[in-house]
Scaffold this active site. Structure first.
Site, short mmCIF file in Angstrom:
data_model
loop_
_atom_site.label_atom_id
_atom_site.label_comp_id
_atom_site.label_asym_id
_atom_site.label_seq_id
_atom_site.Cartn_x
_atom_site.Cartn_y
_atom_site.Cartn_z
N ASP A 148 0.82 -1.21 0.00
CA ASP A 148 0.00 0.00 0.00
C ASP A 148 0.86 1.26 0.00
OD1 ASP A 148 -2.71 -0.05 -0.38
OD2 ASP A 148 -3.23 0.46 1.69
N ASP A 169 -10.41 -5.90 12.63
CA ASP A 169 -10.27 -7.30 13.00
C ASP A 169 -11.39 -7.76 13.94
OD1 ASP A 169 -9.30 -5.62 15.00
OD2 ASP A 169 -7.24 -6.31 14.83
#
Length: 431
Positions: free
Chosen positions: A187, A351
């Site tokens: 990224d 998460d």
């Protein structure tokens, strides 16, 4: 010991169900018992008895005896009893005020005490029966049953050297080579960064992209980047998943180096139960964080905050079918991820949010209490604080946006597990 007995699994499930019912009934009994008024002498005798018991339970002889867990259980029950009794006494016998200012101060203090009591009770509930799962290995399964795996390493600004260590370790995993594909998700070299207006920053991003592409080619690892840096880590993973077709997805942070047996110990749980969406393992930190480093070498003398969570809390959550995804060192089932649109992105703790969504659909998680990942803790105090702020903010977002306590898909004990993990991060307010 490696076990794969269906009879043993059924017995374990039945035992867990009985213990969950026992815990619920015990809570109601404790509340009723704690509300019984006592004379001062009786209260003093009870308090002294509790002190003697707790002191005895903490002695070295008890800690090394076979009855350690029984004493531990009674100590937790007594702690819950005292918290409930104190809150009842405070609410019934001490709330008096003469004016509006003293009333506001009194109520504010009482609310803070209620918060502390609730956190204590939820913590005791979560940790009352820590689950120690038996060891597993893929060697007990035929090659046809072993699933394909896509191992992804998301990266943003980590160095090439650090990434090379992690990728080389991933290449050494004890797993059939034809069923394991390793991917680097860059990224830091996206089109958005390469073609930005800042010429120096753009050149840096392009150089990074070329170096990492060369690294991946030399290691036979697939390189991925994307057009825009959208939705942070969750967006990075979800974009890359569009180009993968493995049955399982393993996520490793850029600085998380796996041991060779990581897949050997985690994947079997996915094979044995098709309803398991997550197998999480501990994050073992190889270096002290700023607090441990500066507080009289605490790193070598006492368990860390990280150890408390992974060695105790996650095992307790696992018993209550509430152990959750921690962003790395985990195996997820691709089919289940697709059901919820990939890694969640409504909160910055993607998460835990992902695990919540799949728990609410009735799928299961497994926690393997074996350190198989070596990572790096934050080194600066500012990074340490930013990390905790992010966790606290993400949990607050999950509380507000997802409302786990109202989620009809979660069992009552899963709601308690999630609320314990979420409410913990509000401790600065009452303090």
């Amino acid at each position: 010991m490696i076990t794969n007995s269906p009879l043993l699994t059924r017995r374990l499930t039945l035992r867990m169900s009985v213990l969950k019912l026992f815990t619920l009934l015990s809570l109601f009994f404790l509340i009723a018992l704690a509300s019984i008024p006592l004379q001062a002498a009786s209260q003093l005798a009870l308090s002294m008895g509790v002190i003697v018991f707790v002191y005895s339970a903490s002695s070295e002889a008890i800690q090394h005896s076979k009855k350690r867990e029984l004493f531990r259980l009674f100590a937790i029950i007594i702690g819950c009893f005292l918290s409930i009794r104190y809150l009842i006494w405070r609410g019934v016998n001490t709330l008096e005020s003469d004016d509006i200012f003293s009333f506001i101060a009194m109520i504010t203090l009482f609310i803070a005490e209620i918060y502390s009591g609730v956190i204590h009770l939820l913590g005791c509930f979560v940790n009352i029966f820590p689950l120690n799962r038996p060891r597993q290995s893929i060697k007990q399964f035929t090659d046809e049953k072993i699933p394909t795996v896509d191992l992804v390493v998301p990266s943003y600004n980590e160095s090439e050297t650090l990434l090379e260590v992690t990728l080389r370790a991933a290449k050494m995993l004890d797993y059939p080579a034809n069923k394991l594909n390793i991917h680097l998700l860059d990224d830091g070299g996206t089109d958005q960064k390469v073609f930005q207006e800042n010429v120096i920053a753009a050149q840096h991003a392009l150089t990074r992209r070329k170096k990492l592409q060369a690294l991946c080619q030399s290691l036979d690892v697939e390189y991925h980047t994307r057009a825009k840096n959208e939705h942070a880590k969750a967006g990075n993973i979800n974009t890359a998943l569009l180009n993968m077709d493995g049955e399982l997805v393993v996520i490793l942070d850029a600085d998380h180096v796996p041991t060779t047996d990581f897949l050997d110990r985690t994947v079997p749980w996915m094979i044995k139960d098709k309803d398991v969406f997550l197998v999480q393992s501990p994050h073992f930190m190889d270096n002290p964080d700023p607090i441990e480093r500066n507080y009289f070498s605490a790193f070598t003398r006492m368990p860390s905050e990280n150890d408390m969570f992974y060695n105790t809390i996650q095992k307790g959550l696992d018993f209550w079918s509430s152990s959750f995804f921690c962003g790395s060192a985990a195996v997820l089932r691709r089919r289940h991820l697709d059901m919820v649109g990939g890694i969640a992105g409504d909160s910055i703790t993607e998460d835990a949010e992902t695990a919540l969504a799949l728990h609410a659909l009735g799928y299961k998680s497994v926690y393997v209490d074996k350190p198989m990942i070596s990572g790096l803790a934050t080194e600066s105090f500012s990074s340490f604080i930013q990390q905790r702020e992010r966790w606290a903010q993400g949990m607050a977002q999950i509380l507000i946006l997802k409302k786990p306590f109202l989620n009809s898909g979660l069992h009552w004990y899963q709601k308690c597990g999630y609320m314990s993990s979420i409410l913990f991060w509000f401790f600065p307010l009452p303090v």
